[in-house]
Design an enzyme around this catalytic site. Sequence first.
Site, PDB file in Angstrom:
ATOM      1  N   ASP A 297       0.616  -1.264   0.012  1.00 29.12           N
ATOM      2  CA  ASP A 297      -0.190  -0.081  -0.191  1.00 29.12           C
ATOM      3  C   ASP A 297       0.783   1.432  -0.139  1.00 29.12           C
ATOM      4  O   ASP A 297       0.382   2.336  -0.350  1.00 29.12           O
ATOM      5  CB  ASP A 297      -0.775   0.008   1.164  1.00 29.12           C
ATOM      6  CG  ASP A 297      -0.229   0.380   2.595  1.00 29.12           C
ATOM      7  OD1 ASP A 297       0.708  -0.465   2.976  1.00 29.12           O
ATOM      8  OD2 ASP A 297      -0.814   1.018   3.147  1.00 29.12           O
TER       9      ASP A 297
ATOM     10  N   ASP B 268       5.420   0.347   3.421  1.00 26.89           N
ATOM     11  CA  ASP B 268       5.576  -0.965   4.019  1.00 26.89           C
ATOM     12  C   ASP B 268       5.164  -2.142   3.143  1.00 26.89           C
ATOM     13  O   ASP B 268       5.354  -1.940   1.943  1.00 26.89           O
ATOM     14  CB  ASP B 268       4.775  -0.927   5.338  1.00 26.89           C
ATOM     15  CG  ASP B 268       3.585  -0.525   5.194  1.00 26.89           C
ATOM     16  OD1 ASP B 268       2.861  -0.789   3.808  1.00 26.89           O
ATOM     17  OD2 ASP B 268       2.570  -0.188   5.816  1.00 26.89           O
TER      18      ASP B 268
ATOM     19  N   TYR C 125      -5.922   1.189   8.900  1.00 30.00           N
ATOM     20  CA  TYR C 125      -7.083   1.467   8.093  1.00 30.00           C
ATOM     21  C   TYR C 125      -8.316   0.996   8.576  1.00 30.00           C
ATOM     22  O   TYR C 125      -8.901   0.458   8.007  1.00 30.00           O
ATOM     23  CB  TYR C 125      -6.818   0.756   6.428  1.00 30.00           C
ATOM     24  CG  TYR C 125      -5.684   1.317   5.814  1.00 30.00           C
ATOM     25  CD1 TYR C 125      -5.877   2.523   5.185  1.00 30.00           C
ATOM     26  CD2 TYR C 125      -4.530   0.484   5.750  1.00 30.00           C
ATOM     27  CE1 TYR C 125      -4.590   3.110   4.424  1.00 30.00           C
ATOM     28  CE2 TYR C 125      -3.603   1.072   5.016  1.00 30.00           C
ATOM     29  CZ  TYR C 125      -3.570   2.143   4.461  1.00 30.00           C
ATOM     30  OH  TYR C 125      -2.423   2.979   3.696  1.00 30.00           O
TER      31      TYR C 125
ATOM     32  N   GLU D  11       6.015   9.723   3.549  1.00 33.45           N
ATOM     33  CA  GLU D  11       5.555   8.593   2.932  1.00 33.45           C
ATOM     34  C   GLU D  11       4.428   8.614   1.837  1.00 33.45           C
ATOM     35  O   GLU D  11       3.906   9.782   1.791  1.00 33.45           O
ATOM     36  CB  GLU D  11       4.857   7.446   3.986  1.00 33.45           C
ATOM     37  CG  GLU D  11       4.415   6.049   3.655  1.00 33.45           C
ATOM     38  CD  GLU D  11       3.990   5.047   4.862  1.00 33.45           C
ATOM     39  OE1 GLU D  11       3.360   5.853   5.884  1.00 33.45           O
ATOM     40  OE2 GLU D  11       4.041   3.900   4.457  1.00 33.45           O
TER      41      GLU D  11
END
Length: 500
Positions: free
Chosen positions: A91, A94, A244, A465
């Site tokens: 995603d 990571d 999430y 990120e």
Amino acid sequence: MEGEEDGRRISKKHVAGFAIPLVPLILILLGFPTASRGESDYRGALSKSLLYFEAQRSGRLPHDQRVAWRGNSGLTDGLEQGVDLVGGYYDAGDNIKFGLPMAFTITMLSWSLVEYRDGVAAAGELKHALEAIKWGTDYFIKAHTRPNVFWAQVGDGDTDHYCWQRPEDMTTSRQAYKIDAEHPGSEVAGETAAAMAAASMVFQGINPHYSHVLLHHAQELFAFGDEHRGKYDDSIGVAVKSYYPSVSGYADELLWAALWLHRATGREEYLDYVIRNADDLNGTTWAISEFSWDIKYAGLQILASKLLMEKGKDLQAEKKTVLEQYRSKAEHYLCSCLNMNGEDGANVHRTPAGLLFVRHWNNMQYVAGAVFLLTSQVDYILGANPAGLSYLVGHGARYPTRVHHRAASSVSYKADKSFVGCAQGYDRWYCRRGENPNVLVGALVGGPDDMDEFSDARGNHMQTEACTYNTAPMVGVFAKLGELEGRHGRTQQQKTSSYK
Ligand SMILES: *[C@@H]1O[C@H](CO)[C@@H](O)[C@H](O)[C@H]1NC(C)=O
């Protein structure tokens, strides 16, 4: 993604519809943004944005893989559970495959193609864009093993975030998590249905068989999500809850999936669902100034407005009335992003230099979503900003060089195959001062704070990120702007930055 800062702000606001008609609003926004702004090179940005999806690939990489610093990874995903879950996308920075954001990424990539295919084709990027979608949908087909079984995640946030390892070296848990009738997950079933329905439209003329297969899965997944209602993070549990969690619930995904299915199949039953449940599922009651992997109301409302625009005159009066209610909420979204909602505080905050600002954590995802829905703000993203940085990595003269990303911050597996252990990666790669050895081209990072300031540090994951769903909406935006730019005959030399 490294975990959520706080619950997302959702305000249930009943705002009267604005008199400004939506259609001219969108046309105005699409027509003028390139006029004299920014050092853009939208087509170059489009090409780069598609490269990013290759860097995020999990599984066995194909021979024509262009991002050469990545290798095969996650080749035993699902093995323990007796299901083939090889493939799909990591995603963000990571190595986890999170189902809900992955599906939203594919929905937005597909929507980009449904709307702006000509622009993508004109830039010579159609093949790459289709591959980016198919890398996701091939995985969804594998993960949907029975009508009411969908594998919604591989890996868990806690063990993964404990380590800093290239995906090629992973020693972390590859536990797979599923939803089924007893453990429902309407958000992920609904979003994956939306993604596959939208993708089926993309592949319709190109690969009819594949398109049909996608539609079949989409219909089954929607039925599963609707008939067995439940929050997906309750079923999957801690492995997803800190990363999430579903704050907005599943009602938006169900309506969103039904509307995409109506677009893909033309069948009335799906439109009836969107009309009948408009109120119960909050489609026409919630006006929310955020469009993201969690909250699809604005996208749904704009899609409903589009339907009204295109088919309005053929619709029954009752349906038309409900679609008009959806449209009034879409207008609220657009106006709050454009700061046209007056003094009642319903406008999206902006940084001093004008960037939409929703929150500190990965703010660019909200900007990218808004940009897709109203196509402005693009030049800020590409460098016309006080920091003088392009937040699209690899684009322009200056961009973030310490992206919070395990693979990009470590030596390429192709260059050095010696194993990097779980904690070793932190010492050797994460804590380094230097730039990442690999440029994560096309990644859209979290972006600057509410004062336009940005710190290019690997540990600053709120800002450095990148996530797949940040870049996905930009694919369509770059394609459209690139097309307009081509039409206006602008050249690189003519462009100057508007921000001094
Ligand atoms: C609709 O909104 C109300 C009020 O905010 C909330 O209590 C309810 O759970 C929502 N319904 C669904 C199906 O999400």
